[in-house]
Design a protein around this motif. Sequence first.
Motif, short mmCIF file in Angstrom:
data_model
loop_
_atom_site.label_atom_id
_atom_site.label_comp_id
_atom_site.label_asym_id
_atom_site.label_seq_id
_atom_site.Cartn_x
_atom_site.Cartn_y
_atom_site.Cartn_z
N GLU A 6 26.55 78.47 29.23
CA GLU A 6 25.81 79.18 28.17
C GLU A 6 25.02 78.18 27.35
O GLU A 6 25.46 77.06 27.10
N ASP A 7 23.85 78.61 26.91
CA ASP A 7 23.02 77.73 26.06
C ASP A 7 23.29 78.05 24.60
O ASP A 7 22.49 78.69 23.91
N ASN A 8 24.44 77.61 24.13
CA ASN A 8 24.82 77.99 22.77
C ASN A 8 25.15 76.80 21.87
O ASN A 8 25.76 76.95 20.81
N GLU A 9 24.71 75.59 22.29
CA GLU A 9 25.03 74.42 21.49
C GLU A 9 24.18 74.37 20.22
O GLU A 9 22.99 74.69 20.26
N GLN A 10 24.82 73.96 19.15
CA GLN A 10 24.09 73.88 17.86
C GLN A 10 24.26 72.54 17.18
O GLN A 10 23.64 72.29 16.15
N THR A 11 25.12 71.71 17.73
CA THR A 11 25.37 70.40 17.10
C THR A 11 25.31 69.30 18.16
O THR A 11 25.40 69.58 19.36
N LEU A 12 25.17 68.07 17.69
CA LEU A 12 25.17 66.94 18.62
C LEU A 12 26.50 66.86 19.37
O LEU A 12 26.52 66.57 20.57
N ASP A 13 27.60 67.15 18.67
CA ASP A 13 28.90 67.12 19.34
C ASP A 13 28.97 68.16 20.46
O ASP A 13 29.54 67.90 21.53
N GLU A 14 28.42 69.32 20.20
CA GLU A 14 28.43 70.36 21.24
C GLU A 14 27.55 69.94 22.42
O GLU A 14 27.88 70.22 23.57
N LEU A 15 26.44 69.28 22.13
CA LEU A 15 25.60 68.79 23.23
C LEU A 15 26.33 67.72 24.03
O LEU A 15 26.24 67.66 25.26
N LYS A 16 27.07 66.87 23.33
CA LYS A 16 27.86 65.86 24.04
C LYS A 16 28.91 66.52 24.92
O LYS A 16 29.20 66.05 26.03
N ALA A 17 29.49 67.61 24.45
CA ALA A 17 30.49 68.32 25.26
C ALA A 17 29.83 68.91 26.51
O ALA A 17 30.42 68.91 27.59
N ARG A 18 28.62 69.42 26.35
CA ARG A 18 27.93 69.97 27.52
C ARG A 18 27.64 68.86 28.54
O ARG A 18 27.80 69.06 29.75
N ILE A 19 27.23 67.71 28.05
CA ILE A 19 26.99 66.58 28.96
C ILE A 19 28.29 66.23 29.69
O ILE A 19 28.29 66.00 30.91
N ALA A 20 29.39 66.18 28.95
CA ALA A 20 30.67 65.82 29.56
C ALA A 20 31.07 66.85 30.63
O ALA A 20 31.55 66.49 31.72
N ARG A 21 30.83 68.13 30.34
CA ARG A 21 31.15 69.18 31.33
C ARG A 21 30.28 69.03 32.57
O ARG A 21 30.72 69.26 33.69
N THR A 22 29.01 68.67 32.33
CA THR A 22 28.10 68.47 33.46
C THR A 22 28.57 67.30 34.32
O THR A 22 28.59 67.39 35.56
N ILE A 23 28.94 66.23 33.68
CA ILE A 23 29.42 65.05 34.43
C ILE A 23 30.68 65.42 35.22
O ILE A 23 30.84 65.02 36.37
N ASP A 24 31.57 66.20 34.60
CA ASP A 24 32.77 66.64 35.33
C ASP A 24 32.38 67.38 36.61
O ASP A 24 32.96 67.17 37.67
N TYR A 25 31.41 68.27 36.48
CA TYR A 25 30.98 69.01 37.67
C TYR A 25 30.39 68.07 38.72
O TYR A 25 30.72 68.16 39.91
N LEU A 26 29.54 67.16 38.28
CA LEU A 26 28.90 66.22 39.22
C LEU A 26 29.96 65.40 39.94
O LEU A 26 29.86 65.14 41.14
#
Lengths: 181, 181
Positions: free
Chosen positions: A80-100
Amino acid sequence: MKISVYAISIGTFVPMLRALSSILDKGAEHASARNFDSAVLVNARLAPDMFPLVRQVQIACDHAKNSTARLIGQEPPVFEDNEQTLDELKARIARTIDYLQSARETAFEGAEDRDIKIPLPNNLALEMNGLQFLRDWALPHFYFHVVTAYDILRHNGVEIGKRDYLSHAAGHIRQHSEGGV
Amino acid sequence: MKISVYAISIGTFVPMLRALSSILDKGAEHASARNFDSAVLVNARLAPDMFPLVRQVQIACDHAKNSTARLIGQEPPVFEDNEQTLDELKARIARTIDYLQSARETAFEGAEDRDIKIPLPNNLALEMNGLQFLRDWALPHFYFHVVTAYDILRHNGVEIGKRDYLSHAAGHIRQHSEGGV
């Protein structure tokens, strides 16, 4: 064969996303030092009709995730595209890396020849093999959004440089004795 | 083997540099339509301590040219950094593309294993094989400067979009009969 779709794709996406995450940290530090809300950076953009930082990071993640899925013939997970903070964006990056990192190298065998179609309006489609898709679509889009995220922060005074963008290159630095190089 | 250092390097640099050249054209058109000197764009930058457009284009060209030379074990030609207009920058891009196209595919054989050293101060050096050099150094630097050149122009109101940045992707578009995709 040392050069493979796996090496070029995962070997690019993972370290560049880690670098992007650390660049966001620098943004947070900058906001904290200047005593402003870092959400200002999340919504900063280079032109009124250009995506803000939040979208740049989301799309960079999606190109890495979705391209990997296409190359190995999987359905990509939907974030979902629901990030509103830098920390939430960092979490999305971390989730993406986990998938990769969950994609196994063997799943990329033959990926360079895989037929990849991206439907477009009006009965058009982008049709590429895996190599073309990686080189002419996935990587240029991915870099576009990573670099634009960097440029947005840099434009807003965040103290970042090439060493942040290319932090993984430091892993290739070697010490030599005098005159050894 | 469909994926090679040649395919990934030359196959990235040449079309992206052509796209960069057409993006500069859009900058010239914008300056002309608004009746301002396009040298303003040549010297525009995203932050006071960041390189202006002219340097971004020069460095993008140099990464393409010098990386190619390193990968095939040649000395790269040296280009003077004396461009002052968009037309001169376009000429530099054209000269760079000429050099890239003069590199023969056979010269890249085994390039992925070639030892590449980039001397750094204090007896340090970056030491990479050709694959690492291409993936972790040449491509991220190249894209950094191409995208930042784009971002500088976009920030200054030039009407460009992804279709200019990725104009070569249009070559992969196919027409289908109704429901064929």
